[in-house]
Each structure stands twice: as C-alpha cells, then as structure tokens.
Design a protein around this motif. Structure first.
Motif, PDB file in Angstrom:
ATOM      1  N   ASN A  43       0.824  -1.213   0.000  1.00 21.29           N
ATOM      2  CA  ASN A  43       0.000   0.000   0.000  1.00 21.29           C
ATOM      3  C   ASN A  43       0.860   1.266   0.000  1.00 21.29           C
ATOM      4  O   ASN A  43       0.626   2.193  -0.781  1.00 21.29           O
ATOM      5  CB  ASN A  43      -0.912  -0.005   1.228  1.00 21.29           C
ATOM      6  CG  ASN A  43      -1.719   1.270   1.342  1.00 21.29           C
ATOM      7  OD1 ASN A  43      -2.688   1.469   0.617  1.00 21.29           O
ATOM      8  ND2 ASN A  43      -1.330   2.138   2.256  1.00 21.29           N
ATOM      9  N   ASN A  44       1.874   1.288   0.867  1.00 22.55           N
ATOM     10  CA  ASN A  44       2.688   2.499   0.991  1.00 22.55           C
ATOM     11  C   ASN A  44       3.571   2.717  -0.229  1.00 22.55           C
ATOM     12  O   ASN A  44       3.816   3.863  -0.627  1.00 22.55           O
ATOM     13  CB  ASN A  44       3.526   2.433   2.268  1.00 22.55           C
ATOM     14  CG  ASN A  44       2.667   2.503   3.522  1.00 22.55           C
ATOM     15  OD1 ASN A  44       1.467   2.753   3.455  1.00 22.55           O
ATOM     16  ND2 ASN A  44       3.276   2.279   4.672  1.00 22.55           N
ATOM     17  N   ARG A  45       4.027   1.618  -0.837  1.00 20.15           N
ATOM     18  CA  ARG A  45       4.783   1.806  -2.080  1.00 20.15           C
ATOM     19  C   ARG A  45       3.862   2.352  -3.165  1.00 20.15           C
ATOM     20  O   ARG A  45       4.274   3.187  -3.985  1.00 20.15           O
ATOM     21  CB  ARG A  45       5.439   0.503  -2.536  1.00 20.15           C
ATOM     22  CG  ARG A  45       6.453   0.731  -3.662  1.00 20.15           C
ATOM     23  CD  ARG A  45       7.199  -0.512  -4.053  1.00 20.15           C
ATOM     24  NE  ARG A  45       6.352  -1.449  -4.800  1.00 20.15           N
ATOM     25  CZ  ARG A  45       6.820  -2.504  -5.473  1.00 20.15           C
ATOM     26  NH1 ARG A  45       8.119  -2.764  -5.457  1.00 20.15           N
ATOM     27  NH2 ARG A  45       6.003  -3.307  -6.115  1.00 20.15           N
ATOM     28  N   GLY A  46       2.610   1.900  -3.145  1.00 21.81           N
ATOM     29  CA  GLY A  46       1.640   2.456  -4.084  1.00 21.81           C
ATOM     30  C   GLY A  46       1.454   3.948  -3.874  1.00 21.81           C
ATOM     31  O   GLY A  46       1.365   4.722  -4.841  1.00 21.81           O
ATOM     32  N   GLN A  47       1.415   4.379  -2.608  1.00 20.03           N
ATOM     33  CA  GLN A  47       1.281   5.808  -2.323  1.00 20.03           C
ATOM     34  C   GLN A  47       2.484   6.586  -2.851  1.00 20.03           C
ATOM     35  O   GLN A  47       2.333   7.682  -3.417  1.00 20.03           O
ATOM     36  CB  GLN A  47       1.148   6.031  -0.807  1.00 20.03           C
ATOM     37  CG  GLN A  47      -0.043   5.349  -0.156  1.00 20.03           C
ATOM     38  CD  GLN A  47      -1.386   5.940  -0.570  1.00 20.03           C
ATOM     39  OE1 GLN A  47      -1.452   7.048  -1.100  1.00 20.03           O
ATOM     40  NE2 GLN A  47      -2.463   5.191  -0.338  1.00 20.03           N
ATOM     41  N   ALA A  48       3.688   6.010  -2.672  1.00 19.49           N
ATOM     42  CA  ALA A  48       4.893   6.680  -3.175  1.00 19.49           C
ATOM     43  C   ALA A  48       4.851   6.794  -4.699  1.00 19.49           C
ATOM     44  O   ALA A  48       5.175   7.847  -5.269  1.00 19.49           O
ATOM     45  CB  ALA A  48       6.135   5.911  -2.724  1.00 19.49           C
ATOM     46  N   LYS A  49       4.446   5.719  -5.368  1.00 19.32           N
ATOM     47  CA  LYS A  49       4.371   5.749  -6.833  1.00 19.32           C
ATOM     48  C   LYS A  49       3.328   6.757  -7.303  1.00 19.32           C
ATOM     49  O   LYS A  49       3.541   7.470  -8.298  1.00 19.32           O
ATOM     50  CB  LYS A  49       4.049   4.349  -7.364  1.00 19.32           C
ATOM     51  CG  LYS A  49       5.212   3.365  -7.239  1.00 19.32           C
ATOM     52  CD  LYS A  49       4.826   1.990  -7.777  1.00 19.32           C
ATOM     53  CE  LYS A  49       5.996   1.027  -7.704  1.00 19.32           C
ATOM     54  NZ  LYS A  49       5.635  -0.325  -8.207  1.00 19.32           N
ATOM     55  N   LEU A  50       2.211   6.816  -6.587  1.00 22.47           N
ATOM     56  CA  LEU A  50       1.167   7.773  -6.956  1.00 22.47           C
ATOM     57  C   LEU A  50       1.688   9.204  -6.865  1.00 22.47           C
ATOM     58  O   LEU A  50       1.462  10.029  -7.765  1.00 22.47           O
ATOM     59  CB  LEU A  50      -0.043   7.574  -6.033  1.00 22.47           C
ATOM     60  CG  LEU A  50      -1.286   8.416  -6.333  1.00 22.47           C
ATOM     61  CD1 LEU A  50      -1.820   8.125  -7.739  1.00 22.47           C
ATOM     62  CD2 LEU A  50      -2.372   8.134  -5.294  1.00 22.47           C
ATOM     63  N   ARG A  51       2.418   9.498  -5.801  1.00 21.08           N
ATOM     64  CA  ARG A  51       2.964  10.847  -5.641  1.00 21.08           C
ATOM     65  C   ARG A  51       4.005  11.163  -6.718  1.00 21.08           C
ATOM     66  O   ARG A  51       4.177  12.323  -7.092  1.00 21.08           O
ATOM     67  CB  ARG A  51       3.609  10.982  -4.255  1.00 21.08           C
ATOM     68  CG  ARG A  51       2.626  10.892  -3.100  1.00 21.08           C
ATOM     69  CD  ARG A  51       3.377  10.952  -1.769  1.00 21.08           C
ATOM     70  NE  ARG A  51       2.503  10.740  -0.624  1.00 21.08           N
ATOM     71  CZ  ARG A  51       2.913  10.716   0.639  1.00 21.08           C
ATOM     72  NH1 ARG A  51       4.216  10.888   0.898  1.00 21.08           N
ATOM     73  NH2 ARG A  51       2.071  10.524   1.624  1.00 21.08           N
ATOM     74  N   LEU A  52       4.684  10.137  -7.210  1.00 25.16           N
ATOM     75  CA  LEU A  52       5.724  10.339  -8.228  1.00 25.16           C
ATOM     76  C   LEU A  52       5.168  10.287  -9.649  1.00 25.16           C
ATOM     77  O   LEU A  52       5.924  10.401 -10.617  1.00 25.16           O
ATOM     78  CB  LEU A  52       6.824   9.282  -8.048  1.00 25.16           C
ATOM     79  CG  LEU A  52       7.689   9.447  -6.788  1.00 25.16           C
ATOM     80  CD1 LEU A  52       8.522   8.191  -6.540  1.00 25.16           C
ATOM     81  CD2 LEU A  52       8.582  10.674  -6.908  1.00 25.16           C
TER      82      LEU A  52
END
Length: 314
Positions: A271-280
């Motif tokens: 989930n948190n890696r998904g959040q990082a990718k979304l922000r990038l």
C-alpha cells in the motif's frame, strides 16, 4: 517484551546461568560442558543433556541442572510440553533451584498461562531475592496482564540487581513507551543499545522518535537496522514510512522496494509503495501495488481510496 531463562542470550531469552554446581569428575566430560555451555545451540543442548541424564552419572543439583538445561533447549525449540516435564523433574530433584522455577515460568508464559508463570517467578525470587532474570520475566508477565505499574517495578528491580542486563532496559523502555513516557523510553532503549546493539532495540527507539516527530532520528535508527540486518524487512519499511512522512518519495519508494524483496506478504508495504508511486506520477505502478495490497487485505481502506483516485472501483 523479552523473557529470559537462566541462560542469557537473545530475544526471548537464551543464556544458561547454572547456579554454583559442585565440582565433579564429570566437569571435564564434553557432554556435560555442552549441556551447560552458555552458547550451545538448542538442538545440541538437548542432545548433550540427554547424554548426561541417560548416563546416570549425576545426582542432586547436577542432575537437576541437566534436566533444567534440557528443558531450556526444548523451550527454545518450542517443544513446550516436553520442556515442562523436564523442568518439573528438575524442581522435584532440587526444590530450591531458583533457575528451574524461572525457566518453568518462561514455559508457562509461552503457553499464555501467566498466573502459573508469575507463581514460578515469585518462587524463584523467594529463593533468590536478587535474581534479576526472574524480575525481568515477571515484569514481562505483568505487562501481558496489562499491569504496567507492576511491570515497571519488576523491571526496575531487574536493572538494580544486574545493571548489565540489557534486555531489562529494553523491556522497561517498552513499558515506558506504553505509558507514553517518551523521554524515559528513549533513555532505556539507548542504554540497551549501549550494552547490546540489536535490531529490536533500534526499531523500538526509532518508533519512539517517530511518534515524537523526531523523524531524522527515527530514520537513523531504522537505517541502523538495515546495516546490521539487511535482510530484515522491518528496517526498510519503517524507514520508508518516515521518508514518506518527510516528503522523500523517491527514498521511500527505494526502501519499500527492499522491504518487499524480503517480505512480499506485508500488505502495508504494498500500500505504501503504491502511495509513493502515486505521488511520483507512476499511476500504473501505483494501481498495481494497491491491487496487490487488496489481494492480501480486501478491506484496506487506504488502498481502496488510492484506486478510487486513479479512477478504479474495487
């Protein structure tokens, strides 16, 4: 929390401290030395103590010590019923053997029978009022019963009687953390790290720093975990979270890549890696990570919200 037997080594206890045993010819016997050795592996301890017991050359406290130490080895192997039988025999052979009560209490604690565990620690302390490990282990039991004040009192006594018992500082630090006393928690985890640097101590101190919003210090502690245990996902994912809090999305992404390499079943890392990718701006990669998180935990609201932001309905 960590509970120690009479053998003091690591995480859930492991370092045999036999009481002063009488000298005997068997003192030079390799099986005896392995049975009582502080660094003996659990399987080797069980085998060597069995050789001593089956050899029928020992009596009294030495024989009780062999049963106690075999019980310790069996406890480390989580063969708890067999361990309990051995420790019962050690106490039968020598009812004044404080170490055996402490090790039996530890077995009861692993069985979640905290009342019997506390009763055994009580008896060990009655026999030896300065037995630091017994106080440490009883403090753990009180914590698990939800009595933080009694836990704190026992762990403070463990430290009083053995100021070098690193695990007691770690356990007391955790109690302070539960009591929302960040300053004392940090001081105790720092003392534990000074005496015996280990993964859990750095993670625990990092957690206190994180909750106190001292994010640079938290990241530094989690970074120490990645150095001393690079295949332990906890260091990577904890530092990854802090980096996301700090707005370092690329750093967070890199840490979660590592975390998932070593623990691909951790839903929060997906989930948190998904959040990082979304922000990038990596929408495709973010969606894939959110979907993976929901495979592991279908009710995870943050992953559902992430997909909704990407126009997907789950």
């Amino acid at each position: 929390m960590r509970i120690l037997p009479c053998l003091a080594a690591a995480l859930l206890g492991a370092a045999l401290i036999l009481p002063k045993l009488p000298q005997a010819a068997a003192a030079d016997d390799p099986s005896w030395q392995t049975c009582v050795g502080a660094t003996t592996a659990p399987g080797d301890r069980v085998a060597s103590c069995t050789t001593v017991i089956d050899g029928k050359t020992e009596t009294g406290r030495r024989l009780a010590g062999a049963y106690c130490n075999r019980g310790h080895g069996l406890t480390e192997k989580r063969e708890l019923d067999a361990a309990l039988a051995d420790l019962n025999e050690a106490i039968k052979l020598d009812p004044a053997f404080a170490c055996a009560y402490t090790n039996r209490g530890r077995v009861y604690a692993f069985k979640q029978d905290l009342d019997h565990a506390i009763a055994d620690y009580d008896e060990a302390i009655r026999i030896d009022p300065a037995f630091a490990m017994a106080y440490n282990n009883r403090g753990d039991a009180w914590l698990n019963k939800g009595d933080l004040d009694r836990a704190l009192a026992d762990l403070s006594l463990a430290i009083k009687y053995n100021p070098q018992l690193s695990v007691a500082y770690g356990n007391r630090g955790f109690v302070y953390y539960r009591k929302h006393d960040a300053a004392h928690a940090i001081a105790d985890f720092t003392a534990e790290i000074r005496l015996e640097p280990n993964v859990l101590a750095y993670i625990n101190r990092g957690n206190v720093y994180r909750d106190a919003e001292q994010l640079d210090r938290a990241a530094a502690d989690y970074g120490e975990v990645t150095k001393i245990a690079p295949s332990d996902a906890r260091g990577w994912r904890n530092r990854g979270l802090v980096r996301l809090f700090q707005g370092d999305n690329k750093g967070g992404l890199a840490d979660y890549d590592k975390a998932l390499q070593y623990d691909p079943a951790d839903v929060n890392s997906w989930n948190n890696r998904g959040q990082a990718k979304l922000r990038l701006g990596d929408k495709k990669g973010a969606a894939a990570d959110f979907r993976k998180a929901l495979e592991l935990q279908p009710d995870l609201k943050t992953a559902k919200a992430g997909l909704a932001r990407l126009g997907e309905v789950r």
